[in-house]
Design an enzyme around this catalytic site. Structure first.
Site, PDB file in Angstrom:
ATOM      1  N   TRP A 176    -107.185 -18.456 -12.194  1.00 61.26           N
ATOM      2  CA  TRP A 176    -107.649 -18.563 -10.808  1.00 61.26           C
ATOM      3  C   TRP A 176    -108.201 -17.211 -10.390  1.00 61.26           C
ATOM      4  CZ3 TRP A 176    -106.103 -15.771  -6.439  1.00 61.26           C
ATOM      5  CH2 TRP A 176    -106.730 -16.165  -5.250  1.00 61.26           C
ATOM      6  N   GLU A 218    -108.634 -23.209 -12.090  1.00 60.55           N
ATOM      7  CA  GLU A 218    -108.110 -23.673 -10.800  1.00 60.55           C
ATOM      8  C   GLU A 218    -109.087 -23.359  -9.670  1.00 60.55           C
ATOM      9  OE1 GLU A 218    -104.291 -22.629  -7.871  1.00 60.55           O
ATOM     10  OE2 GLU A 218    -104.461 -21.749  -9.868  1.00 60.55           O
ATOM     11  N   LYS A 220    -110.554 -23.615  -5.548  1.00 60.84           N
ATOM     12  CA  LYS A 220    -110.053 -23.418  -4.196  1.00 60.84           C
ATOM     13  C   LYS A 220    -111.194 -23.657  -3.225  1.00 60.84           C
ATOM     14  CE  LYS A 220    -107.028 -20.260  -1.614  1.00 60.84           C
ATOM     15  NZ  LYS A 220    -106.296 -18.993  -1.662  1.00 60.84           N
ATOM     16  N   ASP A 251    -104.509 -27.742  -7.576  1.00 62.21           N
ATOM     17  CA  ASP A 251    -103.542 -27.136  -6.664  1.00 62.21           C
ATOM     18  C   ASP A 251    -103.588 -27.937  -5.375  1.00 62.21           C
ATOM     19  OD1 ASP A 251    -102.520 -25.437  -4.460  1.00 62.21           O
ATOM     20  OD2 ASP A 251    -102.288 -23.931  -6.032  1.00 62.21           O
ATOM     21  N   HIS A 254    -105.375 -26.452  -2.304  1.00 60.50           N
ATOM     22  CA  HIS A 254    -106.681 -25.831  -2.467  1.00 60.50           C
ATOM     23  C   HIS A 254    -107.856 -26.743  -2.135  1.00 60.50           C
ATOM     24  CE1 HIS A 254    -105.455 -22.202  -5.180  1.00 60.50           C
ATOM     25  NE2 HIS A 254    -104.788 -22.267  -4.051  1.00 60.50           N
ATOM     26  N   HIS A 278    -100.578 -27.341  -9.663  1.00 58.47           N
ATOM     27  CA  HIS A 278     -99.755 -26.427  -8.887  1.00 58.47           C
ATOM     28  C   HIS A 278     -99.442 -27.175  -7.599  1.00 58.47           C
ATOM     29  CE1 HIS A 278    -100.861 -22.232 -10.729  1.00 58.47           C
ATOM     30  NE2 HIS A 278    -100.136 -22.999 -11.537  1.00 58.47           N
ATOM     31  N   ASP A 286    -104.395 -23.526   2.730  1.00 60.79           N
ATOM     32  CA  ASP A 286    -103.560 -23.103   1.599  1.00 60.79           C
ATOM     33  C   ASP A 286    -102.546 -22.052   2.029  1.00 60.79           C
ATOM     34  OD1 ASP A 286    -102.704 -22.793  -1.102  1.00 60.79           O
ATOM     35  OD2 ASP A 286    -103.967 -21.016  -1.263  1.00 60.79           O
ATOM     36  N   ASP A 288     -99.191 -22.277   1.307  1.00 62.26           N
ATOM     37  CA  ASP A 288     -98.110 -22.180   0.309  1.00 62.26           C
ATOM     38  C   ASP A 288     -96.717 -22.274   0.915  1.00 62.26           C
ATOM     39  OD1 ASP A 288     -99.511 -21.771  -2.283  1.00 62.26           O
ATOM     40  OD2 ASP A 288    -100.362 -20.062  -1.233  1.00 62.26           O
ATOM     41  N   ASP A 318     -95.989 -23.955  -6.750  1.00 60.85           N
ATOM     42  CA  ASP A 318     -96.684 -22.746  -6.312  1.00 60.85           C
ATOM     43  C   ASP A 318     -96.577 -22.597  -4.799  1.00 60.85           C
ATOM     44  OD1 ASP A 318     -98.210 -20.520  -5.996  1.00 60.85           O
ATOM     45  OD2 ASP A 318    -100.096 -21.414  -6.629  1.00 60.85           O
TER      46      ASP A 318
END
Length: 410
Positions: A176, A218, A220, A251, A254, A278, A286, A288, A318
């Site tokens: 990433w 990955e 985003k 992800d 993302h 993820h 994003d 997290d 993640d």
């Protein structure tokens, strides 16, 4: 677990024992960076490249010894099959320049994992570094910058291959990058062509053993400081992975907030034999956050089960929250991932599919709502018992004691 619970699920054609055995062998890759706010062991200073950790809860792990102590504590409360997901910044021993990080810097992690029967996954760390020039790395217009990160990723292939060979569990290296632009770009294709070339050079730079490892990229949608243009978009990486025989990692944080990430899974399994994930919880974007057992997580778990993807997916977590007890955050999120998978395994998909294929959409809706109240919680408690784990409430009490005895004394 009451016999009545088995009878209820059996009436829907669900074998609880089979579900629990499937869940127990489904590997979840735990992200070590939850325990130290993505700081690593390089003493590189504050995070850059669109990465942010908010909060200042006491007890952050500051070195390998503290992090693995916390990790062992978390592992003792997380049932099932587990791996550990690492970033390059978690190199140990003699700290070397990021581009020189290689297998020697991760031998201690291999020893740690081997002693516990764990697998390891790996991520080149392409953020929080002076060679991330003006927010660009593998797509930089500066050849020296690109070559620096190409070398870093080639060394990452060697590290990941070592993980797979030494531990006997297939390992994943995921790439990433934060590359992008804050405002509307004058040139969109130039950075993407440079990224394509850099990735090609990484894959050609070391002929890794595909029997022991996989590589993924990955995407985003955007990030802090790169709101208008992300070089590694979903469309770019999806096409790159499909044409290069590698994996496209999803992800769950993302994508645009209105996108249904779960819907992507069956589309991708129609063309890819294996997927990588993820799993995170975005709040508006994003961010997290720690996984909750919400509809978004359940939808992802449902699709993994329906697509027969549990044993052909890399499922990694993640998220990173520094506003709460970090060890508890790792445990709660991991347990919620497993709860979602368990609920999916206890769902009579055969009956739902039969109703849909018979055009009985009323039955589909009725059954979807009916199964929401099935006593899956008792099955979860049975799973914990079989795995030698304490209940959720008991876990919280014991982690609070660990906080008092260990974390607050740091």
């Amino acid at each position: 677990m009451r016999k009545e619970v088995k009878r209820i699920f059996a009436s829907y054609g669900i074998d609880i024992n089979k579900a629990l055995k499937t869940l127990a062998k489904t590997k979840i890759s735990l992200h070590c960076w939850q325990l130290d706010d993505v700081m690593g062991f390089e003493d590189a200073g504050s995070l850059t490249g669109g990465i942010q950790t908010t909060g200042n809860y006491p007890g952050r792990a500051r070195n390998f010894e503290e992090l693995t102590k916390d990790l062992d504590k978390a592992l003792s409360y997380i049932p099932g099959s587990k791996k550990i997901n690492l970033h390059a910044i978690y190199q140990t021993g003699e700290i070397v320049d990021r581009s020189d990080v290689g297998p020697a810097q991760f031998k201690q992690w291999v020893e740690y994992a081997k002693a516990r029967g764990l697998g390891l996954d790996y991520n080149p760390t392409i953020f929080s570094h002076p060679m991330l020039v003006d927010g660009m790395s593998l797509s930089s217009p500066d050849e020296k910058v690109r070559n620096y990160w190409i070398k870093h990723c080639i060394n990452g292939l060697k590290i990941t291959e070592m993980f797979g060979k030494e531990l006997g569990q297939k390992a994943l290296m995921n790439i990433w990058i934060p590359d992008g632009l804050k405002d509307v770009p004058a040139d969109r294709i130039g950075p993407r062509l440079r990224l394509k070339d850099s990735l090609d050079k990484i894959l050609a730079g070391y002929k890794y053993d595909k029997k022991v490892m996989d590589v993924s990229v990955e995407s985003k949608v955007f990030g802090i400081g790169v709101e208008s243009y992300t070089v590694g978009s979903n469309e770019f990486y999806l096409n790159y992975a499909a044409t290069r025989g590698i994996l496209n990692l999803i992800d769950t944080g993302h994508y645009h907030p209105t996108e249904n990430v779960a819907d992507k899974i069956s589309a991708m399994y129609s063309f890819f034999g294996k997927l990588a994930f993820h799993v995170s919880r975005p709040v508006r974007w994003d961010s997290d956050h720690v996984l909750k057992l919400n509809d978004d997580l359940q939808d992802v778990a449902d699709e993994l089960v329906k697509c027969d993807g549990l044993q052909r997916s890399y499922i990694g977590l993640d998220y990173f929250d520094a506003s709460i007890n970090r060890v508890a955050a790792m445990i709660i999120g991991a347990r919620n991932m497993e709860k979602a998978l368990l609920k999916a395994l206890l769902t009579p998909w055969h009956l739902l599919k039969e109703a849909q294929d018979s055009y009985d959409h009323t039955r589909v809706l009725a059954l979807q709502e009916e199964i929401k109240t099935l006593p899956w919680g008792e099955v979860w408690e049975e799973y914990l018992t079989r795995q030698g784990m304490v209940s959720d409430s008991k876990m919280f009490e014991e982690i609070r004691e660990y906080e008092k005895e260990v974390l607050l004394k740091r």
